[in-house]
Design a protein around this motif. Sequence first.
Motif, short mmCIF file in Angstrom:
data_model
loop_
_atom_site.label_atom_id
_atom_site.label_comp_id
_atom_site.label_asym_id
_atom_site.label_seq_id
_atom_site.Cartn_x
_atom_site.Cartn_y
_atom_site.Cartn_z
N PRO A 356 33.59 26.21 17.10
CA PRO A 356 34.01 27.29 16.20
C PRO A 356 35.33 27.93 16.66
N ASP A 357 36.11 28.44 15.69
CA ASP A 357 37.38 29.11 16.02
C ASP A 357 37.16 30.45 16.71
N ARG A 358 36.09 31.13 16.32
CA ARG A 358 35.78 32.43 16.92
C ARG A 358 34.46 32.28 17.65
N LEU A 359 34.39 32.80 18.87
CA LEU A 359 33.17 32.65 19.66
C LEU A 359 32.30 33.91 19.63
N ARG A 360 32.94 35.04 19.86
CA ARG A 360 32.21 36.31 19.76
C ARG A 360 33.21 37.46 19.80
N PRO A 361 32.80 38.62 19.27
CA PRO A 361 33.68 39.78 19.42
C PRO A 361 33.58 40.32 20.85
N MET A 362 34.62 40.97 21.32
CA MET A 362 34.60 41.53 22.67
C MET A 362 35.12 42.96 22.60
N VAL A 363 34.34 43.90 23.11
CA VAL A 363 34.79 45.30 23.03
C VAL A 363 35.98 45.50 23.97
N GLN A 364 36.85 46.40 23.55
CA GLN A 364 37.96 46.80 24.40
C GLN A 364 37.64 48.16 24.97
N PHE A 365 37.96 48.37 26.23
CA PHE A 365 37.74 49.67 26.83
C PHE A 365 38.73 50.68 26.25
N GLY A 366 38.30 51.93 26.18
CA GLY A 366 39.21 53.01 25.81
C GLY A 366 40.05 53.42 27.01
N ALA A 367 40.76 54.53 26.85
CA ALA A 367 41.64 54.99 27.93
C ALA A 367 40.80 55.36 29.16
N PRO A 368 41.27 54.98 30.35
CA PRO A 368 40.50 55.29 31.56
C PRO A 368 40.52 56.79 31.88
N ALA A 369 39.39 57.29 32.39
CA ALA A 369 39.30 58.69 32.80
C ALA A 369 39.82 58.88 34.22
N VAL A 370 39.80 57.80 34.98
CA VAL A 370 40.15 57.86 36.39
C VAL A 370 40.98 56.63 36.74
N SER A 371 41.97 56.79 37.62
CA SER A 371 42.70 55.63 38.14
C SER A 371 42.53 55.58 39.65
N ARG A 372 42.33 54.40 40.16
CA ARG A 372 42.17 54.26 41.62
C ARG A 372 43.04 53.11 42.10
N ARG A 373 43.41 53.20 43.37
CA ARG A 373 44.29 52.20 43.96
C ARG A 373 43.63 51.66 45.23
N PHE A 374 43.57 50.35 45.34
CA PHE A 374 42.97 49.69 46.52
C PHE A 374 44.03 48.78 47.12
N VAL A 375 44.41 49.07 48.35
CA VAL A 375 45.46 48.28 48.99
C VAL A 375 44.84 47.38 50.05
N PHE A 376 45.09 46.08 49.91
CA PHE A 376 44.56 45.09 50.87
C PHE A 376 45.60 44.80 51.94
N THR A 377 45.18 44.89 53.19
CA THR A 377 46.06 44.49 54.29
C THR A 377 45.28 43.66 55.31
N GLU A 378 46.03 42.89 56.07
CA GLU A 378 45.45 42.13 57.18
C GLU A 378 46.10 42.62 58.46
N THR A 379 45.33 42.69 59.53
CA THR A 379 45.91 43.08 60.81
C THR A 379 45.43 42.12 61.88
N MET A 380 46.25 42.00 62.92
CA MET A 380 45.88 41.10 64.00
C MET A 380 46.45 41.66 65.29
N THR A 381 45.65 41.68 66.33
CA THR A 381 46.15 42.10 67.63
C THR A 381 45.69 41.11 68.68
N MET A 382 46.56 40.89 69.66
CA MET A 382 46.22 40.00 70.77
C MET A 382 45.95 40.86 71.99
N ASN A 383 44.96 40.49 72.76
CA ASN A 383 44.77 41.13 74.05
C ASN A 383 44.28 40.09 75.05
#
Length: 499
Positions: A356-383
Motif C-alpha cells: 500500500p502507498d500509505r501504511l498508517r497515520p503518525m501523530v506529530q508532537f506539539g511544541a515542547p514544554a521543556v528543552s534539555r541538552r545531553f553532551v557526550f564526552t569520552e575521557t582517558m587517563t594513564m597512570n
Amino acid sequence: MHRRGFLAAGLATVLVSQRATAQMKMDDMPGMDMGGHDMGAAPQGAAVLPEGEALRDLSRLANEADTPGLFKAKLTAGSTTARFAEGLDTPILAYNGTSPGPLIEAVEGDRVEITFANRIADEASTIHWHGMPVPADQDGNPMDPVATGTDRTYSFDLPEGSAGSYWYHPHPHGKTAEQVYRGLAGAFVVKPKADPIPAAYGDTVLVFTDLRLAADGTLPDNTMTDLMNGRVGDHVLVNGQKNPILTVPFGTKRRFRFYNATNARFLRLSFDGAPMTIIGTDGGLLEAPVAADEILLSPAERFELIVSFEKPGTATLSTLDYDRGWMGAGRPADAGLTLFTVDVSETPAEPVPPLPDRLRPMVQFGAPAVSRRFVFTETMTMNATGMEMGFLINGAAFDMKRVDIVAKAGQVELWEIVNKADMDHPFHVHGTQFQVVEHERGDEISKPAYRAWKDTVNVARGETVRLLLRQDRPGPRMYHCHILEHEQLGMMGIVDVQA
Ligand SMILES: [Cu+2]
C-alpha cells in the motif's frame, strides 16, 4: 592513539588491569587485526564457522495461557553450550536454551505476563523490554535486579498502536555488556490487530549478533580495546548462523525485520540484486514506504523492510564501510562481509498484492514544554597501573543512586544529544518512542528523510541530534549509549518521570 580532552577529575571510571593492558598491546600489533573478515580470510588460530546452511526459523516462545488476550510464558536464563564451529563446544548464556532467545510474538491489546527465572551462576540479571511502553517497575532497570536462583514475573499491557519490532535483553548493573555478548538477547514482535502489509509477504525476523570465538571454542573476555570501542567480534551471525541461505521463488516480496543485537557493531547494509523498501523502524510502521539503496543499522536499532526478489539468481546482504570512530589500532574491516544470501529460484512466485502507498497515520508532537541538552564526552587517563576510561553524559558517569533529570508524565520534551566525543554513540531511551526532528553536523542542519518512531538513534561524532519525546508513565527511566561497553563505563543516566 589521539584523544581530545584528557579530563581526569572525579570520574567513575574503570581501572584496567595489567592483563587487559597487555592484551590491548597485543591487539594493537601490526598483523594482529582480528577484525571482521569473510570466507578464506580467517586469521590464524581463529575458528572457522560453516556458511551457507539453510536459514533456520527462530524458535518461538509458546503462549501458555488459555485466555484470549493474555500472553503468559516463562523465560529461563542460564548456561548452555552451542556448536558454532565443527568440533568445538562453546559455553554461552541462553534464554530457554537458545541464542538468540526465542521469538516472542504478541498482539496489540494483549496482557503479557512473563516469568523470568534467573539461573545464571552467581550473577544478578533483569529483562529489559527494549523500546516497549511498559511501566517503569516492569522494565528490568538495573535498580531492580533479579538475584541468581530467583524468579520474578514481568507484567504489562500492550496498548493499541504499539505494534513494532522490539527486543529483550538483560540490563543488570555492570554486567549488561557481558551477558549480551555471551548470548542473551531476543526479538519481541508486537503485531497490529489489522496489518496493512500483505500477509503474503511473510514476516521474517533476522537478529544480527556478533561472535568472537577463541581457538578452543570459548568466548574471550572483553579486552581494553573492547572496553574503549565496544566489543566487535569476528563473525556477524544472522539468527545464530553465519551467512545462512534462504531460497525463494522469483517475484517474491518478503517482509524482514532486521535487529542489530550486537554490543557495538555498526551495520551499513545493502541487498545486492534486490531492491529494499523501508516500511518501519524501531517503534513500528512509517507513514509511507521509502525506497532505500542501503541502511545504517547501529547497535540496538531495527528496520522493517520489504525486499523484492525480481530476478532468478543470487541476492546477497552485505556490509559497506562505515567509519564510526575507532580508538587505537585494529579497526575492524567492516566492509564486504556477506551476512545473508538469498537464492532466487527460476520458479515464479504466486502473484502477491502490491505494497500500500500509505501504511498508517503518525501523530506529530506539539511544541515542547521543556528543552534539555545531553553532551557526550569520552575521557582517558594513564597512570602507573593502567588506563582509566570514562564515557560521560554532561560530565558525569552513571550513578544508580542519582536522579539526573526530573520530567513530568505526559509532557512533550525536546532532547538535544550533543556528541563531542571521537566515536559515534547510539542513544537509547527506555519506556517510550521518540521522533528525531533535526540533525546538525558542522554548519549543516538537516531534517530526517521521513518521520519515524525510534527508541535508539545514532549520534555520529561531532553531531547533534534533536528529538521530541514524551514519557506517559511515572517512574525512573534509563537513557544511555547502546554500545554496551560504553553504558557499562558510565554513559547512562536516569530520568525520573513524575505523575
Ligand atoms: Cu557509546
